[in-house]
Design an enzyme around this catalytic site. Structure first.
Site, PDB file in Angstrom:
ATOM      1  N   ASP A  98     -54.741 -89.620  78.103  1.00 59.42           N
ATOM      2  CA  ASP A  98     -55.364 -88.132  78.114  1.00 59.42           C
ATOM      3  C   ASP A  98     -56.718 -87.890  78.433  1.00 59.42           C
ATOM      4  O   ASP A  98     -56.957 -88.627  77.627  1.00 59.42           O
ATOM      5  CB  ASP A  98     -54.720 -87.653  76.796  1.00 59.42           C
ATOM      6  CG  ASP A  98     -54.293 -86.131  77.055  1.00 59.42           C
ATOM      7  OD1 ASP A  98     -54.547 -85.436  77.885  1.00 59.42           O
ATOM      8  OD2 ASP A  98     -54.971 -85.494  75.658  1.00 59.42           O
ATOM      9  N   ASP A 120     -60.135 -86.902  84.323  1.00 54.36           N
ATOM     10  CA  ASP A 120     -60.890 -85.581  84.194  1.00 54.36           C
ATOM     11  C   ASP A 120     -62.320 -85.516  84.714  1.00 54.36           C
ATOM     12  O   ASP A 120     -62.907 -85.649  83.353  1.00 54.36           O
ATOM     13  CB  ASP A 120     -60.378 -85.356  82.772  1.00 54.36           C
ATOM     14  CG  ASP A 120     -60.944 -84.053  82.121  1.00 54.36           C
ATOM     15  OD1 ASP A 120     -61.159 -82.916  83.861  1.00 54.36           O
ATOM     16  OD2 ASP A 120     -60.581 -83.334  81.254  1.00 54.36           O
ATOM     17  N   ILE A 281     -48.746 -81.252  74.896  1.00 60.31           N
ATOM     18  CA  ILE A 281     -49.221 -80.294  72.819  1.00 60.31           C
ATOM     19  C   ILE A 281     -49.774 -81.128  72.162  1.00 60.31           C
ATOM     20  O   ILE A 281     -48.714 -82.266  72.406  1.00 60.31           O
ATOM     21  CB  ILE A 281     -47.511 -79.364  72.656  1.00 60.31           C
ATOM     22  CG1 ILE A 281     -47.652 -78.896  73.891  1.00 60.31           C
ATOM     23  CG2 ILE A 281     -47.526 -78.923  71.130  1.00 60.31           C
ATOM     24  CD1 ILE A 281     -45.386 -78.252  73.926  1.00 60.31           C
ATOM     25  N   ASP A 282     -50.485 -80.900  71.270  1.00 61.67           N
ATOM     26  CA  ASP A 282     -51.234 -81.385  70.427  1.00 61.67           C
ATOM     27  C   ASP A 282     -50.954 -80.734  69.334  1.00 61.67           C
ATOM     28  O   ASP A 282     -50.356 -80.973  68.378  1.00 61.67           O
ATOM     29  CB  ASP A 282     -52.436 -82.687  70.501  1.00 61.67           C
ATOM     30  CG  ASP A 282     -52.881 -83.133  70.058  1.00 61.67           C
ATOM     31  OD1 ASP A 282     -52.557 -83.516  68.839  1.00 61.67           O
ATOM     32  OD2 ASP A 282     -54.102 -84.132  70.159  1.00 61.67           O
TER      33      ASP A 282
HETATM   34  P1  13P Z   1     -53.273 -78.230  72.553  1.00 57.65           P
HETATM   35  O1  13P Z   1     -54.881 -78.550  71.590  1.00 57.65           O
HETATM   36  O2  13P Z   1     -52.891 -76.610  72.982  1.00 57.65           O
HETATM   37  O3  13P Z   1     -51.761 -79.144  71.868  1.00 57.65           O
HETATM   38  O4  13P Z   1     -53.810 -79.110  73.884  1.00 57.65           O
HETATM   39  C1  13P Z   1     -52.991 -80.712  73.807  1.00 57.65           C
HETATM   40  C2  13P Z   1     -53.757 -81.395  75.360  1.00 57.65           C
HETATM   41  O5  13P Z   1     -54.427 -80.428  76.317  1.00 57.65           O
HETATM   42  C3  13P Z   1     -54.039 -82.320  75.203  1.00 57.65           C
HETATM   43  O6  13P Z   1     -54.301 -82.905  76.731  1.00 57.65           O
HETATM   44  O1  G3H Z   2     -56.724 -82.427  75.013  1.00 56.21           O
HETATM   45  C1  G3H Z   2     -57.193 -83.034  73.840  1.00 56.21           C
HETATM   46  C2  G3H Z   2     -56.464 -83.663  72.548  1.00 56.21           C
HETATM   47  O2  G3H Z   2     -55.621 -82.406  72.020  1.00 56.21           O
HETATM   48  C3  G3H Z   2     -56.809 -84.579  71.695  1.00 56.21           C
HETATM   49  O3  G3H Z   2     -57.505 -84.355  71.004  1.00 56.21           O
HETATM   50  O4  G3H Z   2     -59.510 -86.015  70.810  1.00 56.21           O
HETATM   51  O5  G3H Z   2     -59.396 -84.898  69.430  1.00 56.21           O
HETATM   52  O6  G3H Z   2     -57.225 -87.048  69.951  1.00 56.21           O
HETATM   53  P1  G3H Z   2     -58.752 -85.864  70.470  1.00 56.21           P
HETATM   54 ZN    ZN Z   3     -55.585 -81.440  77.539  1.00 57.45          ZN
END
Ligand code: 13P
Ligand code: G3H
Ligand code: ZN
Length: 335
Positions: A98, A120, A281-282
């Site tokens: 990601d 990205d 979704i995170d």
């Molecule tokens: P949220 O913070 O809305 O869950 O988005 C997560 C995300 O886009 C990870 O790449």
């Molecule tokens: O896109 C962002 C994600 O929610 C990941 O967040 O870098 O804190 O793991 P993080």
């Molecule tokens: Zn993201």
């Protein structure tokens, strides 16, 4: 060099082809630890949904990239055993980087067994974005690893890059970008953003229950993109809904969350029936996990066995991911 194929993982090609045809989206759920991973796999197996396990830069730093790859492999093995025990069909699992921010990071993930990577370059100039994305595609495709690119900037925090305003994707750029880079999917900016504070209260209206309703996503931009790239898989980042129940549970148990507003589920449901094939979704997972742990400690302050307080957190996550697959993404039963 480890191929994801040896680990039992799949890339996202077939997943997105099916999602496009079936008018649903595949959940891309971030994980950083064992309980999150167990919850994602259990929920997706039990709802018979394909899944993308997502690893951010922060996760790689927190949990170690090598361990994460073996966790991905472990997830596949666990899924197979549980599928047999429960008489369910095995589900396709992709392991995805990601927000990769350089060619080197993407290459290192391809080399260590990831089946999909995101480069990205959305914060770069258009030309620089094209250049680095193309470089990643050329490398990843040699190993049949799929690549996600991004055009447009989401408001909020994207890894270490933060932006205080949204730069919407320009539909007139997407054809050129996809043509020049060869990406397999494209993340676009239509009003979603990362984290639990996606909108300010003053941007919202109140519904009959007093819940703040944010402005709708820019479906006109999504339609513009679909017209320029018919049948091409689109990705939505920042798609947590920030449930009021989770925020309330956190604040009722000592938390201090303020102005937490997410993307309403009906908006995501609508997006999932379009060319949007992957929904990230995170934050919702973070919120439910925190809510369950805070409640547990509030009720049983003398406990100190991590299994005791992580179990309800894992259960809450399983329920949430099932709900997403069944009611929001429409991916349940689509394997
Ligand atoms: P949220 O913070 O809305 O869950 O988005 C997560 C995300 O886009 C990870 O790449
Ligand atoms: O896109 C962002 C994600 O929610 C990941 O967040 O870098 O804190 O793991 P993080
Ligand atoms: Zn993201």
């Amino acid at each position: 060099m480890f191929s994801y194929k040896q680990l039992g993982l799949v890339n996202t090609k077939e997943m997105f082809k099916n999602a496009m045809k079936g008018k649903y989206a595949v959940g891309a759920f971030n994980f950083n630890n064992m309980e999150q991973l167990q919850a994602i796999i259990t929920a997706c197996l039990e709802t018979q949904a394909p899944v993308i396990l997502q690893v951010s830069k922060g996760a790689r730093k927190y949990a170690d990239q090598t361990l994460l790859r073996y966790m991905g492999q472990g997830a596949v093995e666990m899924m197979k055993v549980h599928a047999k025990e429960k008489g369910l069909k095995e589900i396709p699992i992709a392991l995805h980087l990601d927000h990769g921010d350089s060619f080197e990071v993407c290459k290192s993930c391809v080399d260590s067994g990831f089946s999909s990577v995101m480069i990205d370059g959305s914060h770069l100039s258009y030309e620089e974005n094209v250049k680095v994305t193309k470089q990643v595609v050329e490398y990843a495709h040699k190993y049949d690893v799929t690549v996600e690119g991004e055009l447009g900037v989401l408001a909020g925090i994207e890894e270490h890059v933060s932006s205080d305003h949204t730069t919407y994707t320009k539909p007139e750029e997407v054809q050129d970008f996809v043509g020049k880079t060869g990406v397999d999917s494209l993340a676009i900016s239509i009003g979603t953003s990362h984290g639990a504070n996606k909108f300010k209260p003053e941007q919202c209206t109140k519904n009959k229950d007093g819940v703040l309703v944010p402005p709708p996503l820019r479906f006109d931009i999504l339609e513009g993109v679909e017209k320029m790239l018919p049948g091409f898989p689109i990705v939505l980042h920042g798609s947590s809904s920030v449930p009021v129940e989770a925020v309330k549970m956190i604040n009722d148990n000592g938390g201090k969350l303020k102005d937490s507003i997410g993307i309403p589920e009906d908006q995501l449901r609508k997006a999932a029936t379009s060319a949007v094939c992957k929904v990230n979704i995170d934050s919702d997972g973070r919120l439910w996990m925190t809510a369950a742990i805070r409640k547990y400690f509030n009720e049983k302050p003398a406990d100190f066995d991590p299994r005791k307080y992580l179990e309800p957190a894992r259960t809450a996550l399983i329920e949430m991911y099932k709900h997403k697959n069944v009611n929001v993404l429409g991916s349940a039963g689509k394997i």
